[in-house]
Design a protein around this motif. Sequence first.
Motif, PDB file in Angstrom:
ATOM      1  N   MET A   1       0.819  -1.184   0.000  1.00  0.00           N
ATOM      2  CA  MET A   1       0.000   0.000   0.000  1.00  0.00           C
ATOM      3  C   MET A   1       0.873   1.261   0.000  1.00  0.00           C
ATOM      4  SD  MET A   1      -3.012   1.115   2.629  1.00  0.00           S
ATOM      5  CE  MET A   1      -2.015   1.222   4.071  1.00  0.00           C
ATOM      6  N   GLN A   2       1.910   1.269   0.822  1.00  0.00           N
ATOM      7  CA  GLN A   2       2.790   2.429   0.899  1.00  0.00           C
ATOM      8  C   GLN A   2       3.575   2.614  -0.397  1.00  0.00           C
ATOM      9  OE1 GLN A   2       2.629   4.683   3.235  1.00  0.00           O
ATOM     10  NE2 GLN A   2       4.174   5.920   2.246  1.00  0.00           N
ATOM     11  N   LYS A   3       3.930   1.510  -1.058  1.00  0.00           N
ATOM     12  CA  LYS A   3       4.650   1.613  -2.328  1.00  0.00           C
ATOM     13  C   LYS A   3       3.772   2.223  -3.412  1.00  0.00           C
ATOM     14  CE  LYS A   3       7.850  -2.177  -1.533  1.00  0.00           C
ATOM     15  NZ  LYS A   3       8.349  -3.471  -1.999  1.00  0.00           N
ATOM     16  N   VAL A   4       2.491   1.856  -3.428  1.00  0.00           N
ATOM     17  CA  VAL A   4       1.556   2.419  -4.402  1.00  0.00           C
ATOM     18  C   VAL A   4       1.394   3.916  -4.151  1.00  0.00           C
ATOM     19  CG1 VAL A   4      -0.843   2.389  -5.198  1.00  0.00           C
ATOM     20  CG2 VAL A   4       0.335   0.240  -4.720  1.00  0.00           C
ATOM     21  N   ARG A   5       1.228   4.279  -2.887  1.00  0.00           N
ATOM     22  CA  ARG A   5       1.081   5.695  -2.535  1.00  0.00           C
ATOM     23  C   ARG A   5       2.323   6.488  -2.932  1.00  0.00           C
ATOM     24  NH1 ARG A   5      -2.253   7.869   1.005  1.00  0.00           N
ATOM     25  NH2 ARG A   5      -1.910  10.038   1.441  1.00  0.00           N
ATOM     26  N   THR A   6       3.485   5.935  -2.646  1.00  0.00           N
ATOM     27  CA  THR A   6       4.732   6.618  -3.000  1.00  0.00           C
ATOM     28  C   THR A   6       4.855   6.777  -4.511  1.00  0.00           C
ATOM     29  OG1 THR A   6       5.785   5.718  -1.018  1.00  0.00           O
ATOM     30  CG2 THR A   6       7.240   6.542  -2.742  1.00  0.00           C
ATOM     31  N   ALA A   7       4.465   5.751  -5.263  1.00  0.00           N
ATOM     32  CA  ALA A   7       4.529   5.831  -6.728  1.00  0.00           C
ATOM     33  C   ALA A   7       3.582   6.905  -7.259  1.00  0.00           C
ATOM     34  CB  ALA A   7       4.194   4.478  -7.342  1.00  0.00           C
ATOM     35  N   ILE A   8       2.371   6.951  -6.711  1.00  0.00           N
ATOM     36  CA  ILE A   8       1.417   7.984  -7.131  1.00  0.00           C
ATOM     37  C   ILE A   8       1.945   9.367  -6.758  1.00  0.00           C
ATOM     38  CG2 ILE A   8      -0.922   8.892  -6.820  1.00  0.00           C
ATOM     39  CD1 ILE A   8      -1.851   6.019  -6.300  1.00  0.00           C
ATOM     40  N   LEU A  58      -4.491  18.365 -10.975  1.00  0.00           N
ATOM     41  CA  LEU A  58      -3.561  17.367 -10.425  1.00  0.00           C
ATOM     42  C   LEU A  58      -3.104  17.756  -9.018  1.00  0.00           C
ATOM     43  CD1 LEU A  58      -1.405  16.547 -13.575  1.00  0.00           C
ATOM     44  CD2 LEU A  58      -3.133  15.101 -12.488  1.00  0.00           C
ATOM     45  N   ALA A  59      -2.880  19.044  -8.813  1.00  0.00           N
ATOM     46  CA  ALA A  59      -2.468  19.504  -7.481  1.00  0.00           C
ATOM     47  C   ALA A  59      -3.591  19.318  -6.464  1.00  0.00           C
ATOM     48  CB  ALA A  59      -2.043  20.969  -7.539  1.00  0.00           C
ATOM     49  N   ILE A  60      -4.831  19.539  -6.881  1.00  0.00           N
ATOM     50  CA  ILE A  60      -5.978  19.311  -5.994  1.00  0.00           C
ATOM     51  C   ILE A  60      -6.044  17.834  -5.599  1.00  0.00           C
ATOM     52  CG2 ILE A  60      -8.504  19.195  -5.973  1.00  0.00           C
ATOM     53  CD1 ILE A  60      -8.441  21.838  -7.598  1.00  0.00           C
ATOM     54  N   ALA A  61      -5.845  16.961  -6.566  1.00  0.00           N
ATOM     55  CA  ALA A  61      -5.869  15.521  -6.277  1.00  0.00           C
ATOM     56  C   ALA A  61      -4.753  15.159  -5.300  1.00  0.00           C
ATOM     57  CB  ALA A  61      -5.736  14.713  -7.565  1.00  0.00           C
ATOM     58  N   TYR A  62      -3.575  15.712  -5.510  1.00  0.00           N
ATOM     59  CA  TYR A  62      -2.432  15.422  -4.635  1.00  0.00           C
ATOM     60  C   TYR A  62      -2.708  15.896  -3.208  1.00  0.00           C
ATOM     61  CZ  TYR A  62       2.276  15.478  -2.731  1.00  0.00           C
ATOM     62  OH  TYR A  62       3.373  15.283  -1.939  1.00  0.00           O
ATOM     63  N   VAL A  63      -3.189  17.115  -3.077  1.00  0.00           N
ATOM     64  CA  VAL A  63      -3.449  17.683  -1.754  1.00  0.00           C
ATOM     65  C   VAL A  63      -4.564  16.913  -1.039  1.00  0.00           C
ATOM     66  CG1 VAL A  63      -4.315  19.748  -0.565  1.00  0.00           C
ATOM     67  CG2 VAL A  63      -2.561  19.960  -2.312  1.00  0.00           C
ATOM     68  N   ALA A  64      -5.594  16.527  -1.780  1.00  0.00           N
ATOM     69  CA  ALA A  64      -6.674  15.731  -1.175  1.00  0.00           C
ATOM     70  C   ALA A  64      -6.135  14.378  -0.711  1.00  0.00           C
ATOM     71  CB  ALA A  64      -7.817  15.538  -2.169  1.00  0.00           C
ATOM     72  N   GLY A  65      -5.239  13.797  -1.490  1.00  0.00           N
ATOM     73  CA  GLY A  65      -4.662  12.506  -1.114  1.00  0.00           C
ATOM     74  C   GLY A  65      -3.771  12.588   0.107  1.00  0.00           C
ATOM     75  N   GLN A  66      -3.138  13.722   0.304  1.00  0.00           N
ATOM     76  CA  GLN A  66      -2.278  13.922   1.472  1.00  0.00           C
ATOM     77  C   GLN A  66      -3.079  14.342   2.697  1.00  0.00           C
ATOM     78  OE1 GLN A  66       0.995  13.118   1.229  1.00  0.00           O
ATOM     79  NE2 GLN A  66       0.389  12.538  -0.837  1.00  0.00           N
ATOM     80  N   ARG A  67      -4.376  14.524   2.506  1.00  0.00           N
ATOM     81  CA  ARG A  67      -5.288  14.985   3.560  1.00  0.00           C
ATOM     82  C   ARG A  67      -4.875  16.352   4.089  1.00  0.00           C
ATOM     83  NH1 ARG A  67      -7.237  10.834   7.688  1.00  0.00           N
ATOM     84  NH2 ARG A  67      -9.045  12.154   7.464  1.00  0.00           N
ATOM     85  N   GLU A  68      -4.395  17.183   3.179  1.00  0.00           N
ATOM     86  CA  GLU A  68      -3.980  18.539   3.523  1.00  0.00           C
ATOM     87  C   GLU A  68      -4.938  19.569   2.934  1.00  0.00           C
ATOM     88  OE1 GLU A  68      -1.494  19.413   5.517  1.00  0.00           O
ATOM     89  OE2 GLU A  68      -0.937  17.332   5.860  1.00  0.00           O
ATOM     90  N   HIS A  69      -6.106  19.128   2.511  1.00  0.00           N
ATOM     91  CA  HIS A  69      -7.090  20.016   1.914  1.00  0.00           C
ATOM     92  C   HIS A  69      -7.665  20.943   2.969  1.00  0.00           C
ATOM     93  CE1 HIS A  69      -9.903  17.226   3.767  1.00  0.00           C
ATOM     94  NE2 HIS A  69      -9.205  16.262   3.199  1.00  0.00           N
TER      95      HIS A  69
END
Length: 163
Positions: A1-8, A58-69
């Motif tokens: 799971m962490q490898k997939v997240r890191t790749a994304i 893409l930046a919105i998706a990244y920030v939402a994924g980091q839970r920093e929205h």
Amino acid sequence: MQKVRTAIDRSIQFVCCFLFMVMVVTASWQVISRYILNSPSTISEAFLRCSLIWLSMLAIAYVAGQREHVSLTLFTDKLTGSWKMASDLLTELLFIVFSIFIMIHGGFHAASNTMSQLYPMLNIPKGFIYLSLPVSGCIIVAYSIINCLRIFQNSQTIRSQQS
């Protein structure tokens, strides 16, 4: 799971940084061509508009994924235990539902409806611009699923430590 997240994470970071650098070069060329060469570039403004849309999504998706929205945490910061976990899961599930129905479903409709229309300055289908919606929606869904799994793992770890 962490490898997939890191790749994304790495992929989005690379694409966003690359897009931003290309946008800086293009904007610089726009200024040089307009004020120094007295021959403004018509393509650069349209390219910057399209690039900004893709970069933003893409930046919105990244920030939402980091839970920093941006979020209002007045109530959720006071929650603990299973209530906090339920709140976090509900937030991620709402992200998934919004991304699937609005961004992915609606984005594919918008993109497919505009594929026959050409963006005049760049001579590309307008649908390519709208494809940023389903692409970023898919990324948000992937991140939200990973975040849900992480929430469950953290709750299992806390429960095993308590017993």
